[in-house]
Design a protein around this motif. Structure first.
Motif, PDB file in Angstrom:
ATOM      1  N   PRO A   1     -14.117 136.005  39.234  1.00 33.41           N
ATOM      2  CA  PRO A   1     -14.709 134.661  39.116  1.00 33.41           C
ATOM      3  C   PRO A   1     -14.209 133.916  37.878  1.00 33.41           C
ATOM      4  N   LYS A   2     -14.063 132.596  38.041  1.00 32.34           N
ATOM      5  CA  LYS A   2     -13.541 131.740  36.972  1.00 32.34           C
ATOM      6  C   LYS A   2     -14.344 131.831  35.686  1.00 32.34           C
ATOM      7  N   VAL A   3     -15.637 132.142  35.816  1.00 34.03           N
ATOM      8  CA  VAL A   3     -16.499 132.190  34.634  1.00 34.03           C
ATOM      9  C   VAL A   3     -15.985 133.215  33.612  1.00 34.03           C
ATOM     10  N   PHE A   4     -15.199 134.187  34.090  1.00 40.83           N
ATOM     11  CA  PHE A   4     -14.660 135.213  33.183  1.00 40.83           C
ATOM     12  C   PHE A   4     -13.225 134.902  32.753  1.00 40.83           C
ATOM     13  N   SER A   5     -12.791 133.652  32.892  1.00 34.23           N
ATOM     14  CA  SER A   5     -11.397 133.309  32.574  1.00 34.23           C
ATOM     15  C   SER A   5     -11.051 133.589  31.117  1.00 34.23           C
ATOM     16  N   PHE A   6     -12.071 133.611  30.232  1.00 32.59           N
ATOM     17  CA  PHE A   6     -11.764 133.917  28.819  1.00 32.59           C
ATOM     18  C   PHE A   6     -11.291 135.363  28.668  1.00 32.59           C
ATOM     19  N   LEU A   7     -11.494 136.205  29.681  1.00 35.08           N
ATOM     20  CA  LEU A   7     -10.971 137.568  29.648  1.00 35.08           C
ATOM     21  C   LEU A   7      -9.665 137.692  30.431  1.00 35.08           C
ATOM     22  N   THR A   8      -9.567 136.955  31.537  1.00 36.34           N
ATOM     23  CA  THR A   8      -8.405 137.149  32.422  1.00 36.34           C
ATOM     24  C   THR A   8      -7.199 136.314  32.006  1.00 36.34           C
ATOM     25  N   GLU A   9      -7.460 135.068  31.539  1.00 38.56           N
ATOM     26  CA  GLU A   9      -6.335 134.202  31.192  1.00 38.56           C
ATOM     27  C   GLU A   9      -5.638 134.718  29.933  1.00 38.56           C
ATOM     28  N   GLY A  10      -4.343 134.777  30.002  1.00 41.39           N
ATOM     29  CA  GLY A  10      -3.579 135.256  28.855  1.00 41.39           C
ATOM     30  C   GLY A  10      -3.489 136.768  28.787  1.00 41.39           C
ATOM     31  N   PHE A  11      -4.167 137.467  29.705  1.00 41.41           N
ATOM     32  CA  PHE A  11      -4.049 138.928  29.717  1.00 41.41           C
ATOM     33  C   PHE A  11      -2.848 139.267  30.590  1.00 41.41           C
ATOM     34  N   GLU A  12      -1.774 139.714  29.941  1.00 42.06           N
ATOM     35  CA  GLU A  12      -0.500 139.935  30.625  1.00 42.06           C
ATOM     36  C   GLU A  12      -0.652 140.865  31.838  1.00 42.06           C
ATOM     37  N   GLN A  13      -0.040 140.444  32.952  1.00 46.11           N
ATOM     38  CA  GLN A  13      -0.050 141.264  34.169  1.00 46.11           C
ATOM     39  C   GLN A  13       1.057 142.306  34.054  1.00 46.11           C
ATOM     40  N   GLN A  14       0.697 143.581  34.034  1.00 54.70           N
ATOM     41  CA  GLN A  14       1.720 144.632  33.917  1.00 54.70           C
ATOM     42  C   GLN A  14       1.966 145.262  35.288  1.00 54.70           C
ATOM     43  N   SER A  15       3.234 145.429  35.635  1.00 56.48           N
ATOM     44  CA  SER A  15       3.574 146.088  36.906  1.00 56.48           C
ATOM     45  C   SER A  15       4.189 147.437  36.599  1.00 56.48           C
ATOM     46  N   PHE A  16       3.661 148.461  37.228  1.00 57.87           N
ATOM     47  CA  PHE A  16       4.207 149.808  37.007  1.00 57.87           C
ATOM     48  C   PHE A  16       3.779 150.691  38.167  1.00 57.87           C
ATOM     49  N   GLU A  17       4.418 151.825  38.267  1.00 58.90           N
ATOM     50  CA  GLU A  17       4.036 152.833  39.259  1.00 58.90           C
ATOM     51  C   GLU A  17       2.819 153.579  38.700  1.00 58.90           C
ATOM     52  N   PRO A  18       1.633 153.411  39.300  1.00 63.82           N
ATOM     53  CA  PRO A  18       0.437 154.044  38.711  1.00 63.82           C
ATOM     54  C   PRO A  18       0.553 155.564  38.683  1.00 63.82           C
ATOM     55  N   GLU A  19       0.232 156.132  37.517  1.00 65.39           N
ATOM     56  CA  GLU A  19       0.263 157.595  37.383  1.00 65.39           C
ATOM     57  C   GLU A  19      -1.128 158.161  37.204  1.00 65.39           C
ATOM     58  N   TYR A  20      -2.080 157.296  36.834  1.00 63.05           N
ATOM     59  CA  TYR A  20      -3.433 157.785  36.577  1.00 63.05           C
ATOM     60  C   TYR A  20      -4.409 156.697  37.040  1.00 63.05           C
ATOM     61  N   ILE A  21      -5.381 157.077  37.868  1.00 61.69           N
ATOM     62  CA  ILE A  21      -6.284 156.089  38.463  1.00 61.69           C
ATOM     63  C   ILE A  21      -7.693 156.288  37.911  1.00 61.69           C
ATOM     64  N   VAL A  22      -8.228 155.219  37.325  1.00 60.27           N
ATOM     65  CA  VAL A  22      -9.571 155.257  36.729  1.00 60.27           C
ATOM     66  C   VAL A  22     -10.427 154.224  37.459  1.00 60.27           C
ATOM     67  N   SER A  23     -11.705 154.532  37.695  1.00 61.64           N
ATOM     68  CA  SER A  23     -12.608 153.500  38.221  1.00 61.64           C
ATOM     69  C   SER A  23     -13.706 153.251  37.198  1.00 61.64           C
ATOM     70  N   VAL A  24     -14.115 151.979  37.078  1.00 59.87           N
ATOM     71  CA  VAL A  24     -15.181 151.631  36.134  1.00 59.87           C
ATOM     72  C   VAL A  24     -16.290 150.869  36.852  1.00 59.87           C
ATOM     73  N   ASP A  25     -17.527 151.334  36.652  1.00 64.93           N
ATOM     74  CA  ASP A  25     -18.707 150.675  37.239  1.00 64.93           C
ATOM     75  C   ASP A  25     -18.680 150.727  38.769  1.00 64.93           C
ATOM     76  N   VAL A  26     -18.029 151.736  39.325  1.00 66.42           N
ATOM     77  CA  VAL A  26     -17.936 151.872  40.789  1.00 66.42           C
ATOM     78  C   VAL A  26     -18.781 153.080  41.210  1.00 66.42           C
ATOM     79  N   ALA A  27     -19.842 152.829  41.998  1.00 69.30           N
ATOM     80  CA  ALA A  27     -20.778 153.896  42.356  1.00 69.30           C
ATOM     81  C   ALA A  27     -20.310 154.712  43.546  1.00 69.30           C
ATOM     82  N   ALA A  28     -19.503 154.089  44.417  1.00 65.23           N
ATOM     83  CA  ALA A  28     -19.023 154.776  45.627  1.00 65.23           C
ATOM     84  C   ALA A  28     -17.716 154.118  46.035  1.00 65.23           C
ATOM     85  N   THR A  29     -16.845 154.868  46.737  1.00 67.40           N
ATOM     86  CA  THR A  29     -15.522 154.323  47.059  1.00 67.40           C
ATOM     87  C   THR A  29     -15.593 153.158  48.046  1.00 67.40           C
TER      88      THR A  29
END
Lengths: 319, 319
Positions: free
Chosen positions: A58-86
């Motif tokens: 959501p746009k309301v969080f743009s102060f966190l998302t804007e300017g945060f560089e998008q990194q592209s890579f082959e994921p080697e380690y997968i973490v979930s945050v605040d996720v109760a179930a898949t």
């Protein structure tokens, strides 16, 4: 599944690179705050780290998302945050559901889907845990990380109104402000700003208010038509969920939102010992004791009838 | 007038007995929390101490007032808490206006009416100062005092939403929760409970919403008729003051409340650097930068016109 301590989780993270951090679908400030805070901290250690979500942030969080560089890579380690179930990853991230290496969460109902798990069901916000993990990783805080952690805590505690706003939530909030968190900007954006269309939507929704069970249950409806008439967005419906429970005498406050034709998203908010999670879990949903959700198929009337019946059962259990 | 330090104020209090603590009229949670916390602490030192107010204390604070023994004595020492000027004592307490021994306050606009004064204009709530005074008096906290201090902080920061909710507000809140403050009960009572009539009043008030100055000013009106139609009480109008400022793009949010025929009480809430106190002081009122008030005689239309003109001047000053 191995249960870790904070220090073990931090040590594991410190040994990885190319880390993908999964947030839950319909992202709120806690999952977003956790995802961006953790990735910012990992990047300060020289690692590649990217927060991802199956829905737009959501746009309301743009102060966190804007300017945060998008990194592209082959994921080697997968973490979930605040996720109760898949199931809460959403379609876009469901490919990762069987390969999550580390789950950091604060939902007591966490299903234990990851190889390694740290769950603290007493934490008001998952961001409180992420804050401790970042400390244990030895990363120094900065304004960006402090803003992200503060956002998570403020969001999940309803800006320190809900019963989960304990001493730890306040003391970490104080710490984050001392680290530079722009608390006034954040609370104003999240809690003190309404678009005109959101205001109109709330007025319309409040007109649907109905009471059940001697006024102990209150239900508000949000239809697709209301959204289109007011021009409000799906995210504008969020604050509405807390309205019915605010009414004097109401123990279980329910919001029934039309998602798509025939599917209703139900939000349940409780007080005085009633268990919102119990109400929703019999209908295939879940959440916390004071706030939970589920989906019901049918008409507005039948969905309301179903959830009111489940809420009445919970009230009877309490007697 | 002598300006004291916290320690000097505490030492002065420790030397007195039969202490009357004056709260401001139209009492809010901060003046009530300060008055009851300070008297409870003084009583723990074996002194007679009684908080007094010229208006009844709202029922929402009954967890502080009920069971608090009413002490009758000849007052020997007069203290005011959260009182910026003697006009705010109200008629019932105006007899004390020239004999106040000690003033403890957080309003930068404090007029210096007492023999001794401690004012910290940076404190979000006066209760933060009272908390420090109680510590300096050497009194140990208990659940009652912690509840009173927490109430003051939560009220004056809009439950940690306003820009005055700084690190100190959060860290004292955390401390008070650790001392036993029932934060969930307090925030639910003050911020999460609305009577049905209050809800109806808010709906009616929201229908009066008007925009001025390119949407940078928003005004909501509450008439005496609305109160009588909905059965709402004067105190039910309080939350309404924050609604107009919440609207996207609004810099100055104004609420015009009919007090008695021909007198309108104005609440001004600002953001983005606009000074509410400046807007109200030209009309004989005052307050803080983000929240201030004044009274205007006339009709609803003329009172609205007057306050909107004052608000427009403030916006022009900002350009």
């Amino acid at each position: 599944m191995t249960e870790l301590t904070i220090v073990q989780a931090a040590e594991l993270l410190c040994r990885q690179d190319n880390i993908l951090v999964l947030m839950h679908k319909s992202p709120d400030g806690d999952t977003v705050g956790c995802g961006y805070a953790l990735c910012a901290a990992l990047r300060k250690l020289g690692k590649h780290a990217q927060p991802v979500c199956s829905d737009p942030i959501p746009k309301v969080f743009s102060f966190l998302t804007e300017g945060f560089e998008q990194q592209s890579f082959e994921p080697e380690y997968i973490v979930s945050v605040d996720v109760a179930a898949t199931t809460l990853l959403g379609d876009g991230l469901s490919i990762y559901k069987d390969s999550i290496d580390l789950c950091i969460d604060h939902h007591p109902s966490n299903t234990g889907f990851a190889k390694n798990t740290y769950v603290d069901g007493t934490a008001g916000a998952c961001a409180q845990i992420i804050c401790k993990v970042i400390k244990a990783m030895g990363v120094s805080f900065d304004r960006y990380i402090a803003n992200a952690v503060f956002t998570g805590i403020a969001t999940d505690t309803g800006c320190f109104v809900f019963s989960n706003a304990g001493a730890e939530a306040h003391s970490i909030a104080a710490e984050m402000i001392n680290e530079g968190a722009e608390s006034a900007m954040i609370t104003r954006r999240i809690f003190e700003t309404k678009s005109r269309s959101k205001l109109e939507l709330e007025k319309m929704a409040m007109n649907t208010l109905k009471y059940y069970h001697d006024g102990k249950i209150a239900v508000i409806a949000v239809t697709a038509e209301m959204l289109s008439v007011t021009g409000a967005e799906e995210s504008d419906t969020e604050g509405i969920a807390s309205i019915p429970r605010q009414i004097e005498g109401v123990v279980i406050g329910i919001t029934v939102k039309e998602r798509s034709s025939g599917i209703y998203r139900i939000s349940v908010r409780t007080s005085d010992g009633a268990d919102a999670s119990a109400v929703c879990s019999v209908l295939g949903g879940g959440g916390h004791k004071a706030a939970a959700g589920c989906s019901i198929e049918g008409t507005l009337e039948s969905a309301t009838e179903t959830i009111v019946a489940a809420a009445e059962k919970e009230l009877e259990r309490l007697q």
